[in-house]
Design a protein around this motif. Structure first.
Motif, PDB file in Angstrom:
ATOM      1  N   MET A 232       0.811  -1.214   0.000  1.00 49.36           N
ATOM      2  CA  MET A 232       0.000   0.000   0.000  1.00 49.36           C
ATOM      3  C   MET A 232       0.846   1.266   0.000  1.00 49.36           C
ATOM      4  N   THR A 233       1.980   1.256   0.676  1.00 52.92           N
ATOM      5  CA  THR A 233       2.836   2.449   0.689  1.00 52.92           C
ATOM      6  C   THR A 233       4.000   2.344  -0.295  1.00 52.92           C
ATOM      7  N   ASP A 234       4.325   1.127  -0.713  1.00 48.04           N
ATOM      8  CA  ASP A 234       5.424   0.968  -1.665  1.00 48.04           C
ATOM      9  C   ASP A 234       4.951   1.097  -3.109  1.00 48.04           C
ATOM     10  N   LEU A 235       3.861   0.419  -3.463  1.00 43.85           N
ATOM     11  CA  LEU A 235       3.389   0.356  -4.847  1.00 43.85           C
ATOM     12  C   LEU A 235       2.149   1.220  -5.077  1.00 43.85           C
ATOM     13  N   PHE A 236       1.102   0.961  -4.315  1.00 44.89           N
ATOM     14  CA  PHE A 236      -0.138   1.722  -4.464  1.00 44.89           C
ATOM     15  C   PHE A 236       0.103   3.223  -4.325  1.00 44.89           C
ATOM     16  N   ALA A 237       1.035   3.634  -3.482  1.00 48.02           N
ATOM     17  CA  ALA A 237       1.299   5.068  -3.273  1.00 48.02           C
ATOM     18  C   ALA A 237       1.633   5.772  -4.577  1.00 48.02           C
ATOM     19  N   HIS A 238       2.355   5.111  -5.473  1.00 43.40           N
ATOM     20  CA  HIS A 238       2.672   5.712  -6.771  1.00 43.40           C
ATOM     21  C   HIS A 238       1.398   5.971  -7.562  1.00 43.40           C
ATOM     22  N   TRP A 239       0.535   4.965  -7.633  1.00 44.59           N
ATOM     23  CA  TRP A 239      -0.658   5.085  -8.479  1.00 44.59           C
ATOM     24  C   TRP A 239      -1.686   6.033  -7.878  1.00 44.59           C
ATOM     25  N   ILE A 240      -1.865   5.993  -6.562  1.00 42.26           N
ATOM     26  CA  ILE A 240      -2.879   6.878  -5.990  1.00 42.26           C
ATOM     27  C   ILE A 240      -2.428   8.327  -6.099  1.00 42.26           C
ATOM     28  N   ASP A 241      -1.134   8.571  -6.156  1.00 42.51           N
ATOM     29  CA  ASP A 241      -0.659   9.937  -6.378  1.00 42.51           C
ATOM     30  C   ASP A 241      -1.103  10.439  -7.744  1.00 42.51           C
ATOM     31  N   ALA A 366      -0.338  10.908  -0.812  1.00 46.54           N
ATOM     32  CA  ALA A 366      -0.193   9.577  -1.403  1.00 46.54           C
ATOM     33  C   ALA A 366       0.169   8.543  -0.347  1.00 46.54           C
ATOM     34  N   ALA A 367       1.112   8.904   0.531  1.00 47.85           N
ATOM     35  CA  ALA A 367       1.496   7.982   1.601  1.00 47.85           C
ATOM     36  C   ALA A 367       0.317   7.720   2.525  1.00 47.85           C
ATOM     37  N   ASN A 368      -0.429   8.768   2.858  1.00 49.53           N
ATOM     38  CA  ASN A 368      -1.547   8.606   3.781  1.00 49.53           C
ATOM     39  C   ASN A 368      -2.648   7.709   3.215  1.00 49.53           C
ATOM     40  N   ALA A 369      -2.873   7.775   1.903  1.00 47.93           N
ATOM     41  CA  ALA A 369      -3.861   6.872   1.300  1.00 47.93           C
ATOM     42  C   ALA A 369      -3.447   5.422   1.509  1.00 47.93           C
ATOM     43  N   GLY A 370      -2.151   5.138   1.356  1.00 45.88           N
ATOM     44  CA  GLY A 370      -1.655   3.795   1.628  1.00 45.88           C
ATOM     45  C   GLY A 370      -1.807   3.422   3.089  1.00 45.88           C
ATOM     46  N   HIS A 371      -1.512   4.364   3.986  1.00 46.31           N
ATOM     47  CA  HIS A 371      -1.677   4.099   5.417  1.00 46.31           C
ATOM     48  C   HIS A 371      -3.142   3.821   5.754  1.00 46.31           C
ATOM     49  N   ILE A 372      -4.050   4.545   5.096  1.00 43.57           N
ATOM     50  CA  ILE A 372      -5.479   4.328   5.325  1.00 43.57           C
ATOM     51  C   ILE A 372      -5.882   2.910   4.907  1.00 43.57           C
ATOM     52  N   GLY A 373      -5.369   2.453   3.774  1.00 45.95           N
ATOM     53  CA  GLY A 373      -5.627   1.074   3.365  1.00 45.95           C
ATOM     54  C   GLY A 373      -5.149   0.086   4.411  1.00 45.95           C
ATOM     55  N   ASN A 374      -3.957   0.331   4.967  1.00 52.53           N
ATOM     56  CA  ASN A 374      -3.426  -0.557   6.005  1.00 52.53           C
ATOM     57  C   ASN A 374      -4.245  -0.481   7.289  1.00 52.53           C
ATOM     58  N   LEU A 375      -4.747   0.715   7.625  1.00 47.64           N
ATOM     59  CA  LEU A 375      -5.607   0.839   8.801  1.00 47.64           C
ATOM     60  C   LEU A 375      -6.888   0.025   8.619  1.00 47.64           C
ATOM     61  N   ALA A 376      -7.437   0.058   7.397  1.00 48.00           N
ATOM     62  CA  ALA A 376      -8.621  -0.756   7.116  1.00 48.00           C
ATOM     63  C   ALA A 376      -8.311  -2.236   7.317  1.00 48.00           C
ATOM     64  N   TYR A 377      -7.179  -2.683   6.808  1.00 47.70           N
ATOM     65  CA  TYR A 377      -6.761  -4.081   6.954  1.00 47.70           C
ATOM     66  C   TYR A 377      -6.649  -4.472   8.422  1.00 47.70           C
ATOM     67  N   LYS A 378      -6.039  -3.596   9.230  1.00 49.95           N
ATOM     68  CA  LYS A 378      -5.832  -3.892  10.647  1.00 49.95           C
ATOM     69  C   LYS A 378      -7.129  -3.781  11.452  1.00 49.95           C
ATOM     70  N   ASN A 379      -8.125  -3.089  10.874  1.00 56.97           N
ATOM     71  CA  ASN A 379      -9.368  -2.820  11.588  1.00 56.97           C
ATOM     72  C   ASN A 379     -10.511  -3.715  11.109  1.00 56.97           C
ATOM     73  N   GLY A 380     -10.164  -4.897  10.628  1.00 53.93           N
ATOM     74  CA  GLY A 380     -11.185  -5.839  10.194  1.00 53.93           C
ATOM     75  C   GLY A 380     -11.678  -5.609   8.779  1.00 53.93           C
ATOM     76  N   GLY A 381     -10.983  -4.750   8.022  1.00 50.59           N
ATOM     77  CA  GLY A 381     -11.314  -4.586   6.627  1.00 50.59           C
ATOM     78  C   GLY A 381     -11.935  -3.261   6.237  1.00 50.59           C
ATOM     79  N   VAL A 382     -12.265  -2.391   7.225  1.00 53.74           N
ATOM     80  CA  VAL A 382     -12.946  -1.137   6.909  1.00 53.74           C
ATOM     81  C   VAL A 382     -12.339   0.034   7.663  1.00 53.74           C
TER      82      VAL A 382
END
Length: 388
Positions: A232-241, A366-382
């Motif tokens: 999410m922060t390594d790859l997705f961050a490029h595209w979401i930017d 861009a980094a924060n969007a990746g972090h948000i994805g990871n927060l969703a993952y850690k929070n049961g998916g949402v």
């Protein structure tokens, strides 16, 4: 018949992008290198290909062979070598630093450089946590120094053209953007033997929890929460930017993420991901895995009138309602690595003091969007924004 890029742009009422200006000053730039691993090698290759006159004054890396390798470059024959990055940031003979450390060092090193008047090229993701993002933004804006985030698509020719097309309305309304990235770590990124006598592991850990040396963590640090944020922060961050840039927005209101460790079970981060993000008026989806590389990575802006498919190799535009030889109506291939132009833009901004192509706010978003994805993952998916 497939139209040329120029014809298509004119047909949509757009003009070609402005040509890049030449350097105005003849003064040699004095550069410090911090984090001299594989990514730094690519950045320095791009810097040299830019044609800009610079000298590497000092190099810092916690692994001796990494810093000694930089010394073999013609631009670094007189460079001093250091274990501690502060010996580079505090060097008064240095104008700017290029930082390509693991993520957990990014903000600490960048803010130290900014505080003593250095300009900075900082690899992405620029912040390892969302809280660090605000720290970095304040440091940049209060220092009035140049900071170029390592989001090289912002200087890459077909990405700039693609953003212009989206913003022109040529695709119609864009309700969905699809992003993806597949890599195969069993084939690439294979750990190599390390001479532990030449590695300062404690310094490498920095503020991370103390732990014994682990080759997997040293080479694949991106996949452990203490050092990186996975795909999410390594790859997705490029595209979401690119999405933020094209769609003129910077934060999702909701995110869902399904992630699994199907192959690399020892990692903290999932190796297989399906994620979705809600933005005002459109959605963004991401899918990827780390044990299959077919199709690589890219984006698709799916509009009501046309769809734009975009990769680092080029872009194509497909018009709704057309078939066969009439589609695609536009095809553009990439003529060189956009990192070269991105580094050139950084150097130009050091002279002009103008805003770089990838300013701190873009990198943090861009980094924060990746972090948000990871927060969703850690929070049961949402994950849901507190702003609603």
């Amino acid at each position: 018949m497939q139209s040329s890029r120029r014809t298509f742009l004119l047909a949509t009422g757009m003009t070609a992008l402005a040509s890049r200006s030449a350097f105005g000053a003849n003064q040699r730039l004095r550069v410090g290198v911090i984090g001299a691993g594989g990514r730094m090698k690519s950045l320095l290759n791009a810097a040299e290909a830019s044609g800009f006159d610079f000298e590497i004054v000092a190099v810092s890396d916690v692994y001796v062979p990494n810093r000694e390798q930089v010394k073999t470059r013609p631009s670094a024959v007189n460079a001093t070598l250091h274990n501690d990055y502060r010996e580079v940031t505090d060097n008064k003979n240095i104008d700017a630093v290029i930082i390509a450390t693991p993520d957990h060092w990014h903000v600490r090193v960048a803010t130290a450089a900014l505080a003593v008047g250095k300009d900075v090229y900082l690899e992405k993701p620029v912040n390892h946590t969302m809280e660090e993002g605000e720290t970095l933004r304040k440091a940049v804006r209060s220092s009035k120094r140049i900071l170029q985030c390592g989001m090289q698509q912002r200087s890459w020719s077909q990405f700039r053209d693609a953003v212009a097309l989206v913003q022109s309305g040529a695709l119609g309304r864009v309700p969905q953007v699809r992003t993806y990235w597949w890599q195969n770590y069993a084939v690439s990124w294979v750990p190599k033997p390390v001479d532990l006598a030449q590695l300062d592991w404690k310094q490498w850990l920095g503020g991370a929890p103390d732990q014994p040396y682990d080759a997997e963590k040293f080479f694949r640090w991106r996949w452990y929460w203490s050092f990186g944020g996975g795909a999410m922060t390594d790859l997705f961050a490029h595209w979401i930017d690119v999405v933020h840039w094209a769609m003129k927005t910077d934060a999702p209101s909701m995110a869902t993420m399904l992630g699994d460790k199907h192959v690399f079970t020892n990692w903290d981060c999932p190796d297989t991901i399906q994620a979705a993000f809600r933005y005002p008026g459109f959605d963004v989806v991401y899918e990827g895995m780390m044990s299959s590389s077919i199709d690589d990575g890219g984006l698709e802006f799916r509009g009501t009138e046309a769809t734009l498919k975009l990769t680092r190799g080029g872009m194509t535009v497909w018009r709704e309602g057309l078939k066969g030889a009439q589609n695609p109506i536009l095809k553009e291939e990439s003529f060189r690595d956009g990192t070269i132009d991105h580094m050139t833009n950084f150097f130009q901004c050091l002279e002009s003091r103008k805003e770089p192509n990838a300013p701190v706010e873009a990198g943090v978003a861009a980094a924060n969007a990746g972090h948000i994805g990871n927060l969703a993952y850690k929070n049961g998916g949402v994950w849901q924004s507190k702003r609603g």
